[in-house]
Design a protein around this motif. Structure first.
Motif, PDB file in Angstrom:
ATOM      1  N   VAL A   1       0.845  -1.190   0.000  1.00  0.00           N
ATOM      2  CA  VAL A   1       0.000   0.000   0.000  1.00  0.00           C
ATOM      3  C   VAL A   1       0.880   1.240   0.000  1.00  0.00           C
ATOM      4  O   VAL A   1       1.778   1.381   0.841  1.00  0.00           O
ATOM      5  CB  VAL A   1      -0.926   0.019   1.229  1.00  0.00           C
ATOM      6  N   THR A   2       0.634   2.124  -0.951  1.00  0.00           N
ATOM      7  CA  THR A   2       1.397   3.372  -1.038  1.00  0.00           C
ATOM      8  C   THR A   2       0.429   4.544  -1.083  1.00  0.00           C
ATOM      9  O   THR A   2      -0.779   4.370  -1.290  1.00  0.00           O
ATOM     10  CB  THR A   2       2.267   3.399  -2.297  1.00  0.00           C
ATOM     11  N   LEU A   3       0.958   5.738  -0.924  1.00  0.00           N
ATOM     12  CA  LEU A   3       0.130   6.935  -0.968  1.00  0.00           C
ATOM     13  C   LEU A   3      -0.465   7.120  -2.360  1.00  0.00           C
ATOM     14  O   LEU A   3      -1.642   7.491  -2.500  1.00  0.00           O
ATOM     15  CB  LEU A   3       0.951   8.160  -0.568  1.00  0.00           C
ATOM     16  N   ASP A   4       0.316   6.843  -3.403  1.00  0.00           N
ATOM     17  CA  ASP A   4      -0.202   6.965  -4.770  1.00  0.00           C
ATOM     18  C   ASP A   4      -1.366   6.006  -5.001  1.00  0.00           C
ATOM     19  O   ASP A   4      -2.375   6.367  -5.612  1.00  0.00           O
ATOM     20  CB  ASP A   4       0.912   6.681  -5.780  1.00  0.00           C
ATOM     21  N   MET A   5      -1.191   4.773  -4.523  1.00  0.00           N
ATOM     22  CA  MET A   5      -2.266   3.793  -4.672  1.00  0.00           C
ATOM     23  C   MET A   5      -3.530   4.261  -3.938  1.00  0.00           C
ATOM     24  O   MET A   5      -4.635   4.188  -4.463  1.00  0.00           O
ATOM     25  CB  MET A   5      -1.851   2.431  -4.111  1.00  0.00           C
ATOM     26  N   ALA A   6      -3.365   4.763  -2.720  1.00  0.00           N
ATOM     27  CA  ALA A   6      -4.510   5.213  -1.931  1.00  0.00           C
ATOM     28  C   ALA A   6      -5.234   6.362  -2.627  1.00  0.00           C
ATOM     29  O   ALA A   6      -6.464   6.378  -2.701  1.00  0.00           O
ATOM     30  CB  ALA A   6      -4.053   5.635  -0.538  1.00  0.00           C
ATOM     31  N   GLU A   7      -4.494   7.314  -3.146  1.00  0.00           N
ATOM     32  CA  GLU A   7      -5.111   8.456  -3.827  1.00  0.00           C
ATOM     33  C   GLU A   7      -5.919   7.992  -5.035  1.00  0.00           C
ATOM     34  O   GLU A   7      -6.985   8.530  -5.332  1.00  0.00           O
ATOM     35  CB  GLU A   7      -4.038   9.452  -4.255  1.00  0.00           C
ATOM     36  N   ARG A   8      -5.413   6.977  -5.710  1.00  0.00           N
ATOM     37  CA  ARG A   8      -6.091   6.464  -6.903  1.00  0.00           C
ATOM     38  C   ARG A   8      -7.336   5.646  -6.539  1.00  0.00           C
ATOM     39  O   ARG A   8      -8.382   5.763  -7.172  1.00  0.00           O
ATOM     40  CB  ARG A   8      -5.111   5.612  -7.712  1.00  0.00           C
ATOM     41  N   GLU A   9      -7.228   4.819  -5.496  1.00  0.00           N
ATOM     42  CA  GLU A   9      -8.304   3.886  -5.169  1.00  0.00           C
ATOM     43  C   GLU A   9      -9.490   4.533  -4.465  1.00  0.00           C
ATOM     44  O   GLU A   9     -10.614   4.027  -4.546  1.00  0.00           O
ATOM     45  CB  GLU A   9      -7.758   2.744  -4.295  1.00  0.00           C
ATOM     46  N   VAL A  10      -9.267   5.614  -3.748  1.00  0.00           N
ATOM     47  CA  VAL A  10     -10.362   6.173  -2.929  1.00  0.00           C
ATOM     48  C   VAL A  10     -10.841   7.532  -3.439  1.00  0.00           C
ATOM     49  O   VAL A  10     -11.570   8.221  -2.738  1.00  0.00           O
ATOM     50  CB  VAL A  10      -9.937   6.300  -1.445  1.00  0.00           C
ATOM     51  N   ARG A  11     -10.473   7.905  -4.649  1.00  0.00           N
ATOM     52  CA  ARG A  11     -10.806   9.256  -5.108  1.00  0.00           C
ATOM     53  C   ARG A  11     -12.312   9.503  -5.146  1.00  0.00           C
ATOM     54  O   ARG A  11     -12.768  10.633  -4.925  1.00  0.00           O
ATOM     55  CB  ARG A  11     -10.182   9.526  -6.476  1.00  0.00           C
ATOM     56  N   ASP A  12     -13.125   8.455  -5.403  1.00  0.00           N
ATOM     57  CA  ASP A  12     -14.573   8.675  -5.451  1.00  0.00           C
ATOM     58  C   ASP A  12     -15.191   8.791  -4.059  1.00  0.00           C
ATOM     59  O   ASP A  12     -16.355   9.183  -3.931  1.00  0.00           O
ATOM     60  CB  ASP A  12     -15.265   7.542  -6.215  1.00  0.00           C
ATOM     61  N   LEU A  13     -14.416   8.453  -2.999  1.00  0.00           N
ATOM     62  CA  LEU A  13     -14.919   8.577  -1.632  1.00  0.00           C
ATOM     63  C   LEU A  13     -14.666   9.959  -1.046  1.00  0.00           C
ATOM     64  O   LEU A  13     -15.174  10.286   0.030  1.00  0.00           O
ATOM     65  CB  LEU A  13     -14.263   7.532  -0.720  1.00  0.00           C
ATOM     66  N   ILE A  14     -13.870  10.753  -1.731  1.00  0.00           N
ATOM     67  CA  ILE A  14     -13.558  12.102  -1.246  1.00  0.00           C
ATOM     68  C   ILE A  14     -14.619  13.047  -1.783  1.00  0.00           C
ATOM     69  O   ILE A  14     -14.656  13.364  -2.968  1.00  0.00           O
ATOM     70  CB  ILE A  14     -12.152  12.534  -1.700  1.00  0.00           C
ATOM     71  N   ARG A  15     -15.492  13.482  -0.898  1.00  0.00           N
ATOM     72  CA  ARG A  15     -16.636  14.294  -1.297  1.00  0.00           C
ATOM     73  C   ARG A  15     -16.494  15.705  -0.754  1.00  0.00           C
ATOM     74  O   ARG A  15     -15.850  15.915   0.268  1.00  0.00           O
ATOM     75  CB  ARG A  15     -17.933  13.691  -0.750  1.00  0.00           C
ATOM     76  N   PRO A  16     -17.119  16.664  -1.423  1.00  0.00           N
ATOM     77  CA  PRO A  16     -17.093  18.027  -0.884  1.00  0.00           C
ATOM     78  C   PRO A  16     -17.779  18.077   0.465  1.00  0.00           C
ATOM     79  O   PRO A  16     -18.745  17.354   0.714  1.00  0.00           O
ATOM     80  CB  PRO A  16     -17.856  18.845  -1.934  1.00  0.00           C
TER      81      PRO A  16
END
Length: 476
Positions: free
Chosen positions: A362-377
Motif C-alpha cells: 500500500v502506497t500513498l499513490d495507490m490510496a489516492e487512486r483507489e479512494v478518489r470517489d470517496l472524497i466528497r465536498p
C-alpha cells in the motif's frame, strides 16, 4: 473474486451511481458487495434484510440492467444478506432471484420477475417475535470512542451493563445521527452485551422488522401473542425509527413503548433525526421519546477518523497478517474522507483488496487512486430551529421563551419574525412544523413573518446586515 470480476463490478457501480444519483447510491448501494459471477447469474450481498427488501422492491430492474450493459449474458441476480447472525440458531434464507424473460416480439421490453422461496420464520427465543440480524463485528470492543460520540457510548454502556431489577436511569435512550456515524454499531453492541449475561431478554429490531412482525401478526390473528412477546422483553432496541410508517403500526409502537417504560423496562431507539423532527410520527410518540435521554452523535473529527482507520486495519490483520498501511496513508485518508465511518471502512477494504490481488504494498499513490470517489465536498452544516432561536435570542437580548410566547411587544415580535424567516430559509422544515416549534402558531403566521422580513430586508440596510450576520453565525 477475480481481477476481471472486480473491474466489472466497479464499472457496474459507476453505472448505478450515474443512473440513480449520488445520494440514492450512498443510501442503498454503497454497502452492496459482489460475491461472484457464475454462468448467467450474478451473486450480490447486502448487510441487512431491510436493504435487500428495499432494493428488490424499488431497484431490481436497474441493478439487472447495469449488469447486462456490462455482461449481456446475465439473466439473473441473486441477492442475499451477509453476516446475518442471530441470538439463536439461524435459519438459512433462500435467495430471491431476478430473472429476465425474453419477449416474443422483437420490439417488446424484457420483463423482470422476482422469484422467492418461502422459508420458515426465524426464532430468537422470544416466542412470537424474531429479532433482526446482528453483525458479530459490531460490539463495544470494536467501537472507537471520540469527542462526538462519548456521551452516546457511555449511555449505551450503562444500559448494556444494567441488571434485571435495577432502576432505569433514562428511558427511553434515544440516539440520533446522520448516516454512517455509528448508531447501528452502538445499538447492536448493546444487544450483544445485554444478551451475553443471559439474565435479561434483549431484542434488537429494525423499524422495518417491527412493521413486518405487526402486520404478519394481524394477518395470522396472532396479534395478542405478538404484543405479549414484546411486553416480555427486558430491553427493546429499535433501529432506524424514521422508517416506521402506518397509523396502526405507529399506534402499536406507542402502546408498546408506554407499556415497557411504565413497567420499568428499558427502551433504546436510534434514528437519523431528533424526535421533534420525526413529523410522520404521532405527537404522543414524539413527546414520549423526547422525555427520555436524547443524545446526538456528531460528525467524525479527524482524530476519531484516524482511530477508526487504525481499528479497521488491525481487524484486517487478524486474517491478513502481512497487510500494512503506512502512517502517511492513514493520515491522508483521515484528512480526506470526511463523510462517514462506512466510507473509511470501504477505503481500507479497497486497499486490502488491491494489495492482496495485485501483490503490491500500500502506497500513498495507490490510496489516492483507489479512494478518489470517496472524497466528497464538505456538506454544509445542518442548522436546527433550536440553534436559530438561541442565536436570535442572544442577538436581540431576549429569551428563547419570549420567542415562543404569545407576547406582542415590539422588542419580541421583530426577533420572532426574523427567527421564523431564518427557519424557513436555512432549514427544510415546513411552515406548519416551524409554527409548531414557535409555540404552536398557525402556518399563516409563519408565512406572514417570512414575507414581512423579506420585504424589510430589501429596503432596510441595517436589518439586512443583521440577518446576514445571523446567517454567518449559524453556518460557522
Amino acid at each position: 473474486m477475480t481481477n476481471s470480476e472486480q473491474e466489472r463490478w466497479s464499472r457496474v457501480k459507476g453505472r448505478l451511481r450515474s443512473s440513480v444519483g449520488e445520494d440514492v447510491y450512498t443510501s442503498w448501494f454503497a454497502r452492496m458487495d459482489l460475491e461472484g459471477v457464475q454462468d448467467e447469474s450474478v451473486h450480490l450481498s447486502v448487510p441487512t434484510r431491510f436493504l435487500k427488501s428495499w432494493i428488490q422492491a424499488h431497484y431490481a430492474e436497474r441493478v439487472l440492467s447495469a449488469w447486462q450493459a456490462e455482461m449481456p449474458e446475465v439473466h439473473r441476480i441473486d441477492l442475499t444478506v451477509r453476516s446475518a447472525v442471530r441470538c439463536a440458531t439461524p435459519v438459512k434464507e433462500a435467495a430471491p432471484q431476478l430473472e429476465v424473460r425474453r419477449p416474443e416480439r422483437a420490439d417488446a421490453r424484457p420483463a423482470v420477475e422476482l422469484r422467492a422461496t418461502a422459508t420458515a420464520p426465524v426464532s430468537s427465543g422470544h416466542d412470537a417475535l424474531g429479532g433482526s440480524p446482528l453483525d458479530p463485528r459490531l460490539t463495544f470492543a470494536s467501537f472507537v470512542v471520540g469527542r462526538s460520540n462519548t456521551l452516546a457510548h457511555a449511555a449505551a454502556r450503562q444500559v448494556a451493563e444494567g441488571r434485571r431489577g435495577d432502576p432505569v436511569m433514562f428511558n427511553p435512550l434515544y440516539i440520533h445521527a446522520g448516516v454512517g456515524l455509528g448508531k447501528t454499531h452502538l445499538l447492536q453492541a448493546v444487544t450483544w452485551a445485554g444478551n451475553a449475561g443471559g439474565e435479561r431478554k434483549v431484542l434488537y429490531l429494525t423499524a422495518e422488522k417491527f412493521m413486518y412482525g405487526f402486520v404478519a401478526a394481524l394477518k395470522t390473528q396472532t396479534s395478542l401473542a405478538f404484543k405479549e412477546a414484546l411486553r416480555g422483553i427486558d430491553v427493546l432496541v429499535i433501529d432506524d425509527l424514521q422508517f416506521l410508517q402506518g397509523k396502526s403500526t405507529q399506534a402499536e409502537f406507542c402502546h408498546t413503548l408506554n407499556a415497557l417504560i411504565d413497567a420499568g423496562r428499558q427502551v433504546v431507539i436510534a434514528a437519523d433525526r431528533p424526535p421533534s423532527d420525526l413529523e410522520s410520527l404521532d405527537d404522543r410518540v414524539r413527546s414520549r421519546l423526547a422525555g427520555g435521554l436524547v443524545v446526538e452523535m456528531g460528525s467524525l473529527g479527524e482524530e476519531l477518523r484516524l482511530g477508526i482507520l487504525k481499528s479497521r486495519v488491525a481487524a484486517a490483520r487478524v486474517h491478513h497478517a502481512s497487510f500494512d498501511v503506512p502512517e502517511p496513508v492513514l493520515d491522508y485518508l483521515a484528512r480526506s474522507i470526511t463523510h462517514n465511518g462506512r466510507d473509511l471502512e470501504g477505503a481500507i477494504n479497497r486497499l486490502l483488496a488491491h494489495s492482496k490481488l495485485n501483490n503490491q504494498p500500500v502506497t500513498l499513490d495507490m490510496a489516492e487512486r483507489e479512494v478518489r470517489d470517496l472524497i466528497r465536498p464538505q456538506e454544509p452544516k445542518r442548522i436546527k430551529i433550536e440553534d436559530i432561536q438561541r442565536v436570535v435570542a442572544r442577538q436581540y437580548n431576549v429569551s428563547r421563551s419570549d420567542l415562543l410566547s404569545s407576547r406582542r411587544t415590539a422588542n419580541v415580535v421583530r426577533p420572532r419574525q426574523v427567527a421564523m424567516y431564518l427557519a424557513k430559509t436555512l432549514t427544510l422544515r415546513s411552515l406548519p412544523e416551524i409554527g409548531r416549534r414557535f409555540g404552536g402558531r398557525d402556518h399563516t403566521t409563519v408565512l406572514h413573518a417570512v414575507r414581512k422580513i423579506e420585504a424589510l430586508v430589501a429596503k432596510d440596510t441595517t436589518l439586512s446586515e443583521e440577518v446576514e450576520s445571523l446567517k454567518r453565525q449559524l453556518q460557522e
